[in-house]
Design a protein around this motif. Structure first.
Motif, mmCIF file in Angstrom:
data_model
loop_
_atom_site.group_PDB
_atom_site.id
_atom_site.type_symbol
_atom_site.label_atom_id
_atom_site.label_comp_id
_atom_site.label_asym_id
_atom_site.label_seq_id
_atom_site.Cartn_x
_atom_site.Cartn_y
_atom_site.Cartn_z
ATOM 1 N N ARG A 120 3.960 1.662 -17.134
ATOM 2 C CA ARG A 120 5.134 2.512 -17.358
ATOM 3 C C ARG A 120 4.861 3.943 -16.884
ATOM 4 O O ARG A 120 5.764 4.612 -16.362
ATOM 5 C CB ARG A 120 5.509 2.500 -18.843
ATOM 6 C CG ARG A 120 6.813 3.244 -19.134
ATOM 7 C CD ARG A 120 7.161 3.232 -20.611
ATOM 8 N NE ARG A 120 8.411 3.933 -20.840
ATOM 9 C CZ ARG A 120 9.561 3.342 -21.083
ATOM 10 N NH1 ARG A 120 9.635 2.019 -21.132
ATOM 11 N NH2 ARG A 120 10.661 4.063 -21.286
ATOM 12 N N ARG A 121 3.630 4.409 -17.053
ATOM 13 C CA ARG A 121 3.290 5.775 -16.607
ATOM 14 C C ARG A 121 3.512 5.917 -15.104
ATOM 15 O O ARG A 121 4.071 6.912 -14.631
ATOM 16 C CB ARG A 121 1.835 6.089 -16.975
ATOM 17 C CG ARG A 121 1.364 7.483 -16.592
ATOM 18 C CD ARG A 121 0.072 7.820 -17.299
ATOM 19 N NE ARG A 121 -0.992 6.893 -16.967
ATOM 20 C CZ ARG A 121 -1.929 7.124 -16.035
ATOM 21 N NH1 ARG A 121 -1.901 8.257 -15.355
ATOM 22 N NH2 ARG A 121 -2.862 6.243 -15.799
ATOM 23 N N TYR A 122 3.093 4.914 -14.341
ATOM 24 C CA TYR A 122 3.318 4.947 -12.899
ATOM 25 C C TYR A 122 4.806 4.859 -12.582
ATOM 26 O O TYR A 122 5.314 5.595 -11.727
ATOM 27 C CB TYR A 122 2.552 3.817 -12.216
ATOM 28 C CG TYR A 122 1.113 4.156 -11.945
ATOM 29 C CD1 TYR A 122 0.720 4.717 -10.735
ATOM 30 C CD2 TYR A 122 0.133 3.939 -12.914
ATOM 31 C CE1 TYR A 122 -0.600 5.057 -10.490
ATOM 32 C CE2 TYR A 122 -1.189 4.275 -12.679
ATOM 33 C CZ TYR A 122 -1.553 4.829 -11.472
ATOM 34 O OH TYR A 122 -2.852 5.172 -11.229
ATOM 35 N N ALA A 123 5.520 3.970 -13.261
ATOM 36 C CA ALA A 123 6.945 3.790 -12.994
ATOM 37 C C ALA A 123 7.726 5.060 -13.314
ATOM 38 O O ALA A 123 8.584 5.493 -12.529
ATOM 39 C CB ALA A 123 7.480 2.615 -13.811
ATOM 40 N N GLU A 124 7.440 5.674 -14.448
ATOM 41 C CA GLU A 124 8.179 6.873 -14.840
ATOM 42 C C GLU A 124 7.875 8.042 -13.909
ATOM 43 O O GLU A 124 8.774 8.827 -13.577
ATOM 44 C CB GLU A 124 7.837 7.238 -16.288
ATOM 45 C CG GLU A 124 8.428 6.265 -17.306
ATOM 46 C CD GLU A 124 8.061 6.625 -18.728
ATOM 47 O OE1 GLU A 124 7.035 7.331 -18.912
ATOM 48 O OE2 GLU A 124 8.778 6.192 -19.646
ATOM 49 N N THR A 125 6.626 8.158 -13.487
ATOM 50 C CA THR A 125 6.271 9.251 -12.577
ATOM 51 C C THR A 125 6.958 9.074 -11.229
ATOM 52 O O THR A 125 7.489 10.046 -10.658
ATOM 53 C CB THR A 125 4.749 9.326 -12.387
ATOM 54 O OG1 THR A 125 4.124 9.463 -13.664
ATOM 55 C CG2 THR A 125 4.374 10.516 -11.522
ATOM 56 N N LEU A 126 6.972 7.871 -10.710
ATOM 57 C CA LEU A 126 7.676 7.615 -9.447
ATOM 58 C C LEU A 126 9.165 7.909 -9.596
ATOM 59 O O LEU A 126 9.781 8.512 -8.705
ATOM 60 C CB LEU A 126 7.460 6.166 -9.013
ATOM 61 C CG LEU A 126 6.063 5.832 -8.482
ATOM 62 C CD1 LEU A 126 5.871 4.328 -8.395
ATOM 63 C CD2 LEU A 126 5.839 6.469 -7.115
ATOM 64 N N THR A 184 -1.829 10.926 -8.793
ATOM 65 C CA THR A 184 -1.341 11.930 -7.848
ATOM 66 C C THR A 184 -1.434 11.425 -6.412
ATOM 67 O O THR A 184 -0.489 11.580 -5.618
ATOM 68 C CB THR A 184 -2.141 13.233 -7.993
ATOM 69 O OG1 THR A 184 -1.976 13.735 -9.319
ATOM 70 C CG2 THR A 184 -1.662 14.286 -7.006
ATOM 71 N N ARG A 185 -2.549 10.817 -6.062
ATOM 72 C CA ARG A 185 -2.712 10.289 -4.705
ATOM 73 C C ARG A 185 -1.700 9.192 -4.412
ATOM 74 O O ARG A 185 -1.152 9.111 -3.309
ATOM 75 C CB ARG A 185 -4.139 9.754 -4.524
ATOM 76 C CG ARG A 185 -5.213 10.809 -4.420
ATOM 77 C CD ARG A 185 -6.580 10.174 -4.281
ATOM 78 N NE ARG A 185 -7.655 11.153 -4.264
ATOM 79 C CZ ARG A 185 -8.097 11.772 -3.176
ATOM 80 N NH1 ARG A 185 -7.546 11.499 -1.998
ATOM 81 N NH2 ARG A 185 -9.068 12.650 -3.241
ATOM 82 N N THR A 186 -1.469 8.331 -5.392
ATOM 83 C CA THR A 186 -0.531 7.224 -5.204
ATOM 84 C C THR A 186 0.871 7.735 -4.943
ATOM 85 O O THR A 186 1.545 7.302 -4.000
ATOM 86 C CB THR A 186 -0.546 6.314 -6.450
ATOM 87 O OG1 THR A 186 -1.836 5.725 -6.581
ATOM 88 C CG2 THR A 186 0.494 5.223 -6.345
ATOM 89 N N VAL A 187 1.330 8.658 -5.775
ATOM 90 C CA VAL A 187 2.678 9.195 -5.621
ATOM 91 C C VAL A 187 2.814 9.943 -4.302
ATOM 92 O O VAL A 187 3.812 9.794 -3.581
ATOM 93 C CB VAL A 187 3.033 10.118 -6.816
ATOM 94 C CG1 VAL A 187 4.377 10.789 -6.591
ATOM 95 C CG2 VAL A 187 3.071 9.302 -8.103
ATOM 96 N N SER A 188 1.810 10.744 -3.940
ATOM 97 C CA SER A 188 1.865 11.494 -2.700
ATOM 98 C C SER A 188 1.936 10.558 -1.495
ATOM 99 O O SER A 188 2.723 10.768 -0.557
ATOM 100 C CB SER A 188 0.619 12.388 -2.602
ATOM 101 O OG SER A 188 0.593 13.086 -1.374
ATOM 102 N N PHE A 189 1.119 9.498 -1.523
ATOM 103 C CA PHE A 189 1.103 8.539 -0.419
ATOM 104 C C PHE A 189 2.457 7.839 -0.278
ATOM 105 O O PHE A 189 3.006 7.714 0.832
ATOM 106 C CB PHE A 189 0.002 7.515 -0.659
ATOM 107 C CG PHE A 189 -0.055 6.410 0.352
ATOM 108 C CD1 PHE A 189 -0.766 6.575 1.546
ATOM 109 C CD2 PHE A 189 0.575 5.202 0.135
ATOM 110 C CE1 PHE A 189 -0.825 5.560 2.492
ATOM 111 C CE2 PHE A 189 0.523 4.171 1.067
ATOM 112 C CZ PHE A 189 -0.179 4.353 2.248
ATOM 113 N N LEU A 190 3.014 7.393 -1.399
ATOM 114 C CA LEU A 190 4.287 6.675 -1.347
ATOM 115 C C LEU A 190 5.429 7.599 -0.913
ATOM 116 O O LEU A 190 6.303 7.197 -0.142
ATOM 117 C CB LEU A 190 4.586 6.031 -2.707
ATOM 118 C CG LEU A 190 3.658 4.858 -3.058
ATOM 119 C CD1 LEU A 190 3.819 4.462 -4.520
ATOM 120 C CD2 LEU A 190 3.918 3.676 -2.150
ATOM 121 N N GLN A 191 5.405 8.824 -1.397
ATOM 122 C CA GLN A 191 6.420 9.775 -0.948
ATOM 123 C C GLN A 191 6.330 9.999 0.576
ATOM 124 O O GLN A 191 7.354 10.027 1.268
ATOM 125 C CB GLN A 191 6.242 11.119 -1.660
ATOM 126 C CG GLN A 191 6.740 11.138 -3.073
ATOM 127 C CD GLN A 191 6.677 12.532 -3.655
ATOM 128 O OE1 GLN A 191 5.667 13.218 -3.538
ATOM 129 N NE2 GLN A 191 7.750 12.959 -4.253
#
Length: 258
Positions: free
Chosen positions: A78-84, A247-254
């Motif tokens: 959920r933490r990953y989903a909410e951050t995305l 942070t790396r995951t979100v930046s990469f996906l963005q």
């Protein structure tokens, strides 16, 4: 060097944005995830959709859980989903297991667990493709979709991305190339792999082999290694490694879905 500098700047910008999220007002209705059912070729699949906090068309990220299913580490997923979602991406947490899959996939017998996984991999991958099709039919879909997989979900994400040209980005936590795909892998989208060098469940060599294969296929592929970290290191939000991985995951996906 220039590529590394651009990536560092994106990570810093994303970290600043994530730090500001807690101070940003959101409406309760916007924040509530939607429990939906997707009709797939063999069985209905439950998904939890976290709508991106952005008007207009949005990319989507499909999140794939590990061997124990969703519930055991629900807070981490959920933490990953909410951050995305906070960054304007529709995040979709998929329960790709049927009820009968939980027990064999939670077995302490590694050989039987791996055999069960290999046997069911094609069916689960087909379900993920149907979820992608479901998201693609939504009016708010931008046309860009990524996969984010953890452990067994990472292996499944690799298989799904290799067989579906609609996948634009792939993030794999402590995963690798599934056995059935070792000789048939011919395509992968841009890849970010994250792995601890003390992982006893899925050795670092599996992550390295995945990145090497992706690079050999001509795609962009990066491996981030966390010294001293074992399997599931990112599920403890108090660890600095977990914050860095998010942070790396979100930046990469963005970067690859915008």
């Amino acid at each position: 060097m220039a590529k590394r500098l651009r990536l560092f700047r994106r990570i810093c910008a994303t970290a600043l944005m994530l730090a500001c999220i807690g101070a940003s007002p959101t409406h309760a209705d916007d924040a509530a995830p939607q429990e939906l059912t997707v009709a797939t070729a063999d069985a209905p699949v439950a998904i939890k959709l976290f709508p991106g906090r952005q008007d207009g068309r949005r990319p989507a990220v499909i999140i794939l859980h590990g061997a124990q299913g969703i519930e055991r580490f629900a807070a981490a997923y959920r933490r990953y989903a909410e951050t995305l979602a906070q960054t304007g991406i529709d995040a979709v947490l998929v329960s790709y297991y049927a009820a009968a899959d939980i027990e064999p996939m939670g077995s302490s017998d590694q050989a039987s667990r791996q055999a069960y996984f290999s046997e069911h991999l094609p069916k689960w991958s087909a379900r993920i493709r149907d979820v992608v099709s479901f998201m693609a039919r939504r009016d708010v879909f931008s046309g860009k979709v990524g996969l984010l997989g953890f452990s067994n979900g990472g292996f499944l994400a690799v298989t799904s991305a290799a067989s579906d040209p609609r996948i634009d980005a792939l993030v794999v936590f402590y995963g690798g190339i599934p056995g059935p795909a070792q000789h048939g892998l011919a395509h992968l989208p841009p890849l970010l792999a994250l792995h601890g060098d003390a992982d006893r469940n899925v050795p670092l060599s599996s992550g390295k082999a995945l990145v090497d294969r992706a690079a050999a296929l001509g795609g962009a592929a990066d491996l981030v290694v966390y010294p001293g970290m074992g399997h599931g290191f990112d599920f403890d939000p108090s660890r600095p490694e977990a914050a860095d991985a998010l942070t790396r995951t979100v930046s990469f996906l963005q970067a690859h879905l915008r």
